[in-house]
Write a protein that holds these residues in place. Structure first.
Motif, PDB file in Angstrom:
ATOM      1  N   VAL A  86      38.753  33.856  40.266  1.00 45.17           N
ATOM      2  CA  VAL A  86      39.931  34.424  40.918  1.00 45.17           C
ATOM      3  C   VAL A  86      40.996  33.334  41.008  1.00 45.17           C
ATOM      4  CG1 VAL A  86      40.830  35.455  43.036  1.00 45.17           C
ATOM      5  CG2 VAL A  86      38.561  36.107  42.179  1.00 45.17           C
ATOM      6  N   ILE A  87      42.209  33.653  40.612  1.00 51.69           N
ATOM      7  CA  ILE A  87      43.310  32.687  40.639  1.00 51.69           C
ATOM      8  C   ILE A  87      43.760  32.483  42.086  1.00 51.69           C
ATOM      9  CG2 ILE A  87      45.661  32.208  39.858  1.00 51.69           C
ATOM     10  CD1 ILE A  87      45.090  34.031  37.445  1.00 51.69           C
ATOM     11  N   PRO A  88      43.831  31.242  42.553  1.00 48.56           N
ATOM     12  CA  PRO A  88      44.319  31.009  43.924  1.00 48.56           C
ATOM     13  C   PRO A  88      45.719  31.589  44.113  1.00 48.56           C
ATOM     14  CG  PRO A  88      43.394  28.994  42.979  1.00 48.56           C
ATOM     15  CD  PRO A  88      43.473  29.991  41.865  1.00 48.56           C
ATOM     16  N   VAL A 110      44.158  41.038  35.339  1.00 47.33           N
ATOM     17  CA  VAL A 110      43.712  41.706  36.560  1.00 47.33           C
ATOM     18  C   VAL A 110      42.470  42.520  36.223  1.00 47.33           C
ATOM     19  CG1 VAL A 110      44.314  43.403  38.329  1.00 47.33           C
ATOM     20  CG2 VAL A 110      46.042  41.785  37.497  1.00 47.33           C
ATOM     21  N   VAL A 111      41.446  42.414  37.064  1.00 38.58           N
ATOM     22  CA  VAL A 111      40.207  43.139  36.827  1.00 38.58           C
ATOM     23  C   VAL A 111      40.483  44.644  36.902  1.00 38.58           C
ATOM     24  CG1 VAL A 111      37.861  43.570  37.607  1.00 38.58           C
ATOM     25  CG2 VAL A 111      38.796  41.243  37.687  1.00 38.58           C
ATOM     26  N   HIS A 112      40.142  45.327  35.813  1.00 46.06           N
ATOM     27  CA  HIS A 112      40.392  46.773  35.703  1.00 46.06           C
ATOM     28  C   HIS A 112      39.141  47.588  36.010  1.00 46.06           C
ATOM     29  CE1 HIS A 112      42.135  50.457  34.030  1.00 46.06           C
ATOM     30  NE2 HIS A 112      41.060  50.586  33.250  1.00 46.06           N
ATOM     31  N   ASP A 141      41.290  42.100  41.301  1.00 45.67           N
ATOM     32  CA  ASP A 141      41.322  40.632  41.369  1.00 45.67           C
ATOM     33  C   ASP A 141      42.149  40.069  40.219  1.00 45.67           C
ATOM     34  OD1 ASP A 141      39.807  40.320  43.647  1.00 45.67           O
ATOM     35  OD2 ASP A 141      37.918  39.919  42.581  1.00 45.67           O
ATOM     36  N   ARG A 142      42.968  39.077  40.532  1.00 43.78           N
ATOM     37  CA  ARG A 142      43.754  38.343  39.532  1.00 43.78           C
ATOM     38  C   ARG A 142      42.898  37.180  39.053  1.00 43.78           C
ATOM     39  NH1 ARG A 142      47.463  34.478  41.695  1.00 43.78           N
ATOM     40  NH2 ARG A 142      48.839  33.548  40.141  1.00 43.78           N
TER      41      ARG A 142
END
Length: 382
Positions: free
Chosen positions: A146-148, A65-67, A80-81
């Motif tokens: 980004v993972i769907p 996950v974007v930190h 965002d994952r």
């Protein structure tokens, strides 16, 4: 943060390290949620790759996950994952412009061939890897995606290397409808290559290994015929007999430098830190493919001289195709296969461990204990 740290051959442990920081406006810091141990990590673990430095964190297969994002990042936002390809690449150089992301010219000052790879020694740029709670991701607008919402975390994880590399290996084979395809190696990349060969029109797929539990997985997951080379005096002769004495149309080498290292590698490793790899699997591939056939090389090879039968390859008129996988190029088609139910990548995962057990995880994978094929490292949810 907690991170896996290399302390010398066969010595890894979890230590406290500083959380990485933004070093460039286009960096992102990713909080890792899942990582994996790759077969090529064993070359580092065994101390057989050049310039693997004490204190390095391994791991080129990870999602998270974007930190935090740098001020010029436009395509990602905090929360965002994301899945991150193992390639570190700029996206704009001569090679990236041609889709050769694994050969990026701007991310690795230490080599003229390979670009950057997370957690894979300073010969590949010196980037710390994702077997840690946080990782710095350069060129964040280029590599991560980004993972769907519909995609499972573990399926996304294996897309960051093993699945994409196996698919790429089959792709490089230039498989035509009805072809007989032989895959050497029933590790994750070999299993994915064998399964992918069917998508490309193969009429027959044969997987060669010497571990029964991996061959069983090849039969179950890749729907392949299997051969235990340890049960045959000459595997090349066996494969010729199985292919009308002509040889296979396509052979994929998913072994490369033997992860255990041959005798010369272990003798020289302490001083030379070189691993070119035993040429056995590649020579088997050259000998067992038909004249005019194609050999696809997915196994990782290092810089040490290897006695490859290049003259035989030339005289047989073979096509040899190879490279580190440009991961992101494979994602659109793989996502189609997964979403349409043609492939469930996480079926090869056999073990799931917390980061705290990373030393045991490496030992288990290296010694091939407990039917280990693919190990996922799981992190506490923040």
């Amino acid at each position: 943060m907690k991170a896996m740290v290399y302390r010398g051959p066969y010595k890894v442990r979890v230590e406290e390290k500083d959380i990485p920081r933004i070093e460039h406006p286009n960096d992102a810091i990713v909080r890792v949620t899942k990582a994996a141990i790759c077969g090529s990590d064993l070359h580092l673990y065994h101390g057989l790759m050049p310039d693997t430095r004490i204190g390095t964190t391994f791991g080129h297969e990870f999602i998270g996950v974007v930190h935090e994002v740098g001020p010029s990042v436009e395509n990602l936002k905090v929360g965002d994952r994301v899945m991150v390809p193992f390639n570190v690449y700029c996206g704009s150089c001569f090679f990236c412009a041609r889709g050769l992301y694994s050969n990026c010219h701007n991310v690795n000052p230490n080599a003229t061939a390979v670009g950057g790879i997370y957690g894979y020694s300073h010969t590949c740029g010196g980037y710390d890897g994702g077997q840690a709670e946080f990782v710095r991701v350069p060129f964040a607008d280029v590599g991560p995606s980004v993972i769907p919402d519909w995609l499972d975390d573990e399926d996304a994880l294996v897309m960051t290397d093993a699945l994409s590399t196996g698919y790429f290996g089959a792709q490089l084979g230039d498989i035509r409808e009805g072809d007989t395809v032989v895959v050497f190696g029933a590790g994750p990349v070999g299993l994915y290559a064998a399964r992918s060969a069917w998508f490309m029109g193969a009429g027959r797929v044969i997987v060669v290994d010497h571990l029964e539990y991996r061959l069983a997985k090849a039969r179950e997951f890749a729907h392949a015929e299997t051969i235990d080379f340890a049960e045959h005096d000459d595997i090349v002769v066996t494969l010729k007999r199985a292919t009308d004495h002509l040889g296979a149309d396509v052979v994929i080498d998913a072994v490369g430098a033997e992860a255990d290292g041959n005798l010369l590698q272990h003798i020289t490793a302490a001083k030379l830190k070189l691993q070119g790899g035993s040429p056995v699997a590649l020579n088997w591939a050259i000998d067992s493919v038909r004249k005019g056939g194609t050999v696809s090389v997915m196994g990782a090879y290092g810089p040490l001289f290897s006695a490859v039968k290049f003259g035989d390859a030339m005289n047989k008129g073979l096509t040899l195709r190879m490279n580190q996988c440009p991961v992101k190029r494979q994602w659109p088609r793989l996502l189609e296969h997964i979403r349409n139910g043609h492939l469930k990548p996480n079926q090869i995962i056999t073990h799931r461990i917390p980061l705290e057990h990373i030393a045991e995880g490496y030992h288990m994978f290296s010694a091939k204990l407990d039917g280990n094929i693919k190990t996922v490292i799981e992190f506490d949810a923040a």
